[in-house]
Motif scaffolding. Structure first.
Motif, PDB file in Angstrom:
ATOM      1  N   ASP A   1       0.847  -1.187   0.000  1.00  0.00           N
ATOM      2  CA  ASP A   1       0.000   0.000   0.000  1.00  0.00           C
ATOM      3  C   ASP A   1       0.886   1.241   0.000  1.00  0.00           C
ATOM      4  OD1 ASP A   1       0.962   0.263   2.574  1.00  0.00           O
ATOM      5  OD2 ASP A   1      -0.961  -0.042   3.567  1.00  0.00           O
ATOM      6  N   HIS A   2       0.294   2.417   0.235  1.00  0.00           N
ATOM      7  CA  HIS A   2       1.051   3.666   0.152  1.00  0.00           C
ATOM      8  C   HIS A   2       2.031   3.848   1.313  1.00  0.00           C
ATOM      9  CE1 HIS A   2      -2.363   4.578   2.771  1.00  0.00           C
ATOM     10  NE2 HIS A   2      -1.639   5.551   3.283  1.00  0.00           N
ATOM     11  N   ASP A   3       1.925   3.020   2.342  1.00  0.00           N
ATOM     12  CA  ASP A   3       2.865   3.092   3.467  1.00  0.00           C
ATOM     13  C   ASP A   3       3.982   2.064   3.362  1.00  0.00           C
ATOM     14  OD1 ASP A   3       1.591   5.196   4.841  1.00  0.00           O
ATOM     15  OD2 ASP A   3       0.119   3.807   5.682  1.00  0.00           O
ATOM     16  N   GLY A   4       3.994   1.280   2.307  1.00  0.00           N
ATOM     17  CA  GLY A   4       5.013   0.244   2.170  1.00  0.00           C
ATOM     18  C   GLY A   4       4.688  -1.038   2.901  1.00  0.00           C
ATOM     19  N   VAL A   5       3.437  -1.228   3.312  1.00  0.00           N
ATOM     20  CA  VAL A   5       3.016  -2.468   3.965  1.00  0.00           C
ATOM     21  C   VAL A   5       2.638  -3.480   2.887  1.00  0.00           C
ATOM     22  CG1 VAL A   5       1.368  -3.544   5.526  1.00  0.00           C
ATOM     23  CG2 VAL A   5       2.194  -1.225   5.988  1.00  0.00           C
ATOM     24  N   ILE A   6       3.234  -4.653   2.941  1.00  0.00           N
ATOM     25  CA  ILE A   6       2.968  -5.678   1.925  1.00  0.00           C
ATOM     26  C   ILE A   6       1.546  -6.218   2.102  1.00  0.00           C
ATOM     27  CG2 ILE A   6       3.632  -7.948   1.040  1.00  0.00           C
ATOM     28  CD1 ILE A   6       6.500  -7.344   1.818  1.00  0.00           C
ATOM     29  N   LEU A   7       0.745  -6.115   1.021  1.00  0.00           N
ATOM     30  CA  LEU A   7      -0.633  -6.603   1.047  1.00  0.00           C
ATOM     31  C   LEU A   7      -0.775  -7.965   0.400  1.00  0.00           C
ATOM     32  CD1 LEU A   7      -2.560  -3.346  -0.013  1.00  0.00           C
ATOM     33  CD2 LEU A   7      -1.979  -4.129   2.304  1.00  0.00           C
ATOM     34  N   ASP A   8       0.090  -8.270  -0.557  1.00  0.00           N
ATOM     35  CA  ASP A   8      -0.051  -9.519  -1.305  1.00  0.00           C
ATOM     36  C   ASP A   8       1.326  -9.950  -1.786  1.00  0.00           C
ATOM     37  OD1 ASP A   8      -1.259 -11.681  -2.494  1.00  0.00           O
ATOM     38  OD2 ASP A   8      -2.023 -10.578  -4.226  1.00  0.00           O
ATOM     39  N   SER A   9       1.510 -11.246  -1.976  1.00  0.00           N
ATOM     40  CA  SER A   9       2.795 -11.761  -2.457  1.00  0.00           C
ATOM     41  C   SER A   9       2.579 -13.092  -3.140  1.00  0.00           C
ATOM     42  CB  SER A   9       3.781 -11.935  -1.290  1.00  0.00           C
ATOM     43  OG  SER A   9       3.330 -12.949  -0.406  1.00  0.00           O
ATOM     44  N   VAL A  10       3.523 -13.448  -4.013  1.00  0.00           N
ATOM     45  CA  VAL A  10       3.509 -14.765  -4.640  1.00  0.00           C
ATOM     46  C   VAL A  10       4.964 -15.183  -4.867  1.00  0.00           C
ATOM     47  CG1 VAL A  10       3.301 -13.760  -6.950  1.00  0.00           C
ATOM     48  CG2 VAL A  10       2.664 -16.138  -6.591  1.00  0.00           C
ATOM     49  N   ALA A  11       5.251 -16.432  -4.516  1.00  0.00           N
ATOM     50  CA  ALA A  11       6.609 -16.960  -4.647  1.00  0.00           C
ATOM     51  C   ALA A  11       6.516 -18.479  -4.738  1.00  0.00           C
ATOM     52  CB  ALA A  11       7.475 -16.551  -3.460  1.00  0.00           C
ATOM     53  N   ALA A  12       7.585 -19.085  -5.192  1.00  0.00           N
ATOM     54  CA  ALA A  12       7.643 -20.543  -5.220  1.00  0.00           C
ATOM     55  C   ALA A  12       7.562 -21.076  -3.788  1.00  0.00           C
ATOM     56  CB  ALA A  12       8.932 -21.010  -5.890  1.00  0.00           C
ATOM     57  N   HIS A  13       6.841 -22.170  -3.607  1.00  0.00           N
ATOM     58  CA  HIS A  13       6.635 -22.712  -2.269  1.00  0.00           C
ATOM     59  C   HIS A  13       7.969 -23.006  -1.576  1.00  0.00           C
ATOM     60  CE1 HIS A  13       4.425 -24.687   0.938  1.00  0.00           C
ATOM     61  NE2 HIS A  13       5.281 -25.701   0.875  1.00  0.00           N
TER      62      HIS A  13
ATOM     63  N   GLY B   1      -2.197  11.752  -8.613  1.00  0.00           N
ATOM     64  CA  GLY B   1      -0.744  11.829  -8.741  1.00  0.00           C
ATOM     65  C   GLY B   1       0.026  11.370  -7.531  1.00  0.00           C
ATOM     66  N   LYS B   2      -0.659  10.789  -6.548  1.00  0.00           N
ATOM     67  CA  LYS B   2       0.017  10.294  -5.351  1.00  0.00           C
ATOM     68  C   LYS B   2       0.343   8.806  -5.518  1.00  0.00           C
ATOM     69  CE  LYS B   2      -2.623  13.491  -2.433  1.00  0.00           C
ATOM     70  NZ  LYS B   2      -3.644  13.591  -1.360  1.00  0.00           N
ATOM     71  N   VAL B   3       1.485   8.380  -4.964  1.00  0.00           N
ATOM     72  CA  VAL B   3       1.836   6.958  -4.998  1.00  0.00           C
ATOM     73  C   VAL B   3       0.909   6.216  -4.045  1.00  0.00           C
ATOM     74  CG1 VAL B   3       3.622   5.242  -4.620  1.00  0.00           C
ATOM     75  CG2 VAL B   3       4.239   7.479  -5.541  1.00  0.00           C
ATOM     76  N   CYS B   4       0.105   5.310  -4.586  1.00  0.00           N
ATOM     77  CA  CYS B   4      -0.843   4.565  -3.759  1.00  0.00           C
ATOM     78  C   CYS B   4      -0.390   3.135  -3.527  1.00  0.00           C
ATOM     79  CB  CYS B   4      -2.230   4.575  -4.397  1.00  0.00           C
ATOM     80  SG  CYS B   4      -2.327   3.736  -6.003  1.00  0.00           S
ATOM     81  N   SER B   5       0.635   2.698  -4.269  1.00  0.00           N
ATOM     82  CA  SER B   5       1.075   1.307  -4.143  1.00  0.00           C
ATOM     83  C   SER B   5       2.446   1.158  -4.790  1.00  0.00           C
ATOM     84  CB  SER B   5       0.065   0.374  -4.820  1.00  0.00           C
ATOM     85  OG  SER B   5       0.516  -0.964  -4.812  1.00  0.00           O
TER      86      SER B   5
END
Length: 650
Positions: free
Chosen positions: A90-102, A166-170
């Motif tokens: 999100d705009h604060d740098g908090v990870i909301l979602d991820s995907v990686a090899a198990h 114009g604001k960074v939202c993600s």
């Protein structure tokens, strides 16, 4: 830690990459040291908020998480280097979602790369996510460029996603827990991440500005309506309420314009009159790009997209043009004999439900011919649904074509979506650039064509559909089959008949086509080309075909004086052609027949005071033919009643 030691580490960071990257790393390290009081060698546990707090942040992000969910996974599939993971924040740098090899999950979790983790600069020092939020541009933080030594094994490439204000939202981030990755290895990754961030920005823009008028702008008409154009959200009063990153650069170059009047020097009513058709298009609420003069000088090309309420209000007050009669095999304006034959053959075949496969160079008018064939064979009152398979992101094309049920996937429309194939029921489905359709989607399309039923994503219920099919491609589909990029069984299914469109340079109706296009552009007075400008158009090779011709005429119409386009009004790249229109003839000056026809043409032109149309009419030939003969014999005007003689022996 001493200031000298910190300064040494900061100076060392300068030697790790290029100038722009050096500045970003240097300034970030200075912030970490001076503002945040971070220490390089400090080992600290990652700060991770609870699952419920992460869920709340996803909800507060609006449609961001829903739109990005599938895109994150598609991006992950595109990155074929082992050991990478994709993250959305999100705009604060908090990870909301991820995907990686198990198999890689434990390694990423150990390094604090997991949903709920906070990756701001203040918390984790110089890093891809946090520094991208500050810089507002795509960036790679590679190994020792991380301020905290505990992150030195990471390589993080991130790109910002902007909201319409114009604001960074993600931030979209691709990270690897490997120390063997070189900085140059990240160039392709950074390009991919930036492209997907731009695509997500456009999706959010259209979603959040759904009730605004959208103005598409680009210096090249070919790119208007594509992912490369600038988007402005405009209120009914002309105020600019939102923009994409490309549009903000345009506004900045124009002195930070805040409304259409200051940007274009015109009001909204005049802009809509210029860019919108006299009556609404049935299946698409945008039209071909048209030239738009800029307030401070220069020209761009633009389109307007109207929200549904605006469309109803705008067109209710405007007279609607009468519908074209269906089933009239002569109802096509083009006068080229080859194109008219394709129209007649195609109309008869489509009326008998035989699929058509069009081929031709880019810009040769495949969709124009397809729509004309549809109007004749099926009827202008029936739906004509056109889809550019190359313009849809791979992650969206399946739901766009086949539709989806409510809740079929994260971000699916609340009430479901019937799909474009269902919209074509009873009419014609036109699939442009079908060679770019993903192979996995080709299989589903083949089943629809064979079973005449479509099954939306997330649904077990098949919906019957009945439509005619026209496909188009500017690539060799047979070669695509050989390369494994196109299904052979689908090719045989769609090529009931092949229609090969001639390029513009081979058409015999250029003069008529120019006149019709100019009549369509005219607002206050009719516009026409003088003979010299027409000669330049005849001598041009037209690599962009009809699309290029439309752009040239729209450009020239803006500068036409008293309704007449002269050579000086044409784009600069055609001026070079103008300088060569009087090239020496290649004929044989000793051939008496050659010389006799040349003299006769010169005399006829002189008698008509070099009025090409009158000369052609007097000789009983078309203007195209006369221009070709003038070029053949090297005839060029030197005065009002005679012609230059070019000796071929020189």
């Amino acid at each position: 830690m001493s200031g000298n030691h910190a300064g040494g580490r900061i100076e060392a960071a300068l030697q790790l990459s290029g100038v722009a990257q050096n500045r970003a790393v240097l300034e970030s390290w200075q912030r970490c040291h001076d503002q945040f009081g971070l220490v390089h060698e400090t080992a600290r546990r990652p700060e991770i908020i609870s699952e419920s707090q992460t869920r709340q942040r996803r909800d507060r992000s609006g449609r961001l998480f829903h739109h990005a969910h599938d895109m994150v996974r598609t991006l992950y599939r595109k990155i074929d280097t082992a050991g990478y993971a994709v993250f959305l924040t999100d705009h604060d740098g908090v990870i909301l979602d991820s995907v990686a090899a198990h198999s890689m999950l434990p390694s990423f979790r150990t390094n604090g790369l997991l949903p709920g983790a906070i990756w701001s600069e203040e918390r984790e020092g110089t890093n891809g996510i946090g520094t991208c939020l500050v810089e507002g541009r795509a960036i790679t933080i590679h190994n020792d460029e991380h301020f905290l030594t505990q992150h030195a094994g990471l390589t993080c490439t991130a790109a910002p996603v902007f909201d319409p204000e114009g604001k960074v939202c993600s931030v979209l981030d691709v990270s690897a827990v490997r120390d063997d990755i070189r900085r140059e290895d990240c160039l392709r990754v950074r390009s991919l991440v930036a492209d997907y961030a731009d695509a997500l920005e456009r999706i959010l823009f259209f979603d959040e500005c759904a009730n605004d008028i959208i103005l598409h702008l680009h210096p090249d008409a070919h790119h208007v309506g594509t992912a490369r154009d600038a988007l402005l959200a405009v209120g009914a009063d002309g105020a600019i309420t939102g923009s994409t990153a490309l549009a903000r650069r345009l506004l900045s170059a124009r002195g930070g314009a805040h409304n259409i009047q200051s940007l274009l020097g015109t009001d909204m009513d005049s802009l809509m009159d210029r860019l919108l058709p006299a009556s609404p298009l049935r299946d698409n609420n945008i039209i071909s790009a048209r030239a738009v003069p800029m307030g401070g000088g220069g020209v761009m090309f633009g389109q307007l997209t109207l929200p549904e309420k605006q469309r109803r209000r705008f067109y209710t007050a405007k007279p609607r043009s009468a519908a074209r009669p269906a089933n009239d095999l002569h109802d096509i304006p083009d006068r080229d004999a080859a194109l008219r034959r394709l129209f007649q053959v195609g109309s008869k075949l489509l009326a008998n439900d035989i699929h058509l496969l069009m081929s031709g160079e880019t810009g040769s008018g495949k969709e124009h011919l397809a729509r004309a064939i549809h109007n004749s064979a099926v009827g202008a009152g029936q739906p004509f649904v056109a889809i550019n398979c190359a313009a849809l992101p791979e992650s969206l094309i399946e739901s766009e074509l086949f539709g989806h049920a409510s809740g079929a996937f994260t971000g699916a429309a609340r009430d479901g979506f019937g799909g474009r194939i269902k919209q074509a029921d009873g009419g014609t489905l036109f699939l442009d650039e079908i060679g770019d359709m993903p192979v996995t989607i080709q299989g589903r399309l083949l089943r629809v064509l064979e079973q005449r039923c479509v099954e939306p994503l997330g649904s077990t219920k098949s919906v019957p559909v009945n439509f005619r099919l026209i496909c188009a491609s500017n690539v060799d589909l047979t070669a695509a089959v050989a390369n494994g990029k196109f299904r052979e069984d689908l090719l045989y299914r769609i090529k009931g008949a092949r229609l090969s469109l001639p390029p513009l340079r081979e058409r015999a109706d250029l003069a008529d086509l120019v006149a019709r296009l100019l009549a369509g552009f005219a607002k206050d007075q009719p516009v026409q080309c003088d003979d010299d400008a027409m000669a330049v158009l005849h001598n041009h090779a037209w690599p962009g075909n009809v699309r290029e011709l439309v752009n040239v005429l729209q450009y020239a119409s803006v500068f036409a004086e008293n309704g007449v386009i002269k050579v000086s009004h044409l784009p600069d790249d055609l001026h070079k052609v103008a300088q060569n229109t009087a090239a020496p003839a290649r004929g044989n000056g000793h051939n008496p027949l050659w010389q006799a026809e040349r003299d006769a043409l010169g005399k006829a032109l002189g008698e008509q005071f070099w009025h090409v149309s009158k000369t052609a009419k007097m000789l009983g030939i078309s203007r195209n033919t006369l221009y070709r003969k003038m070029e053949k014999y090297g005839i060029q005007r030197a005065g009002s009643d005679h012609y230059d003689s070019v000796d071929p022996k020189r």
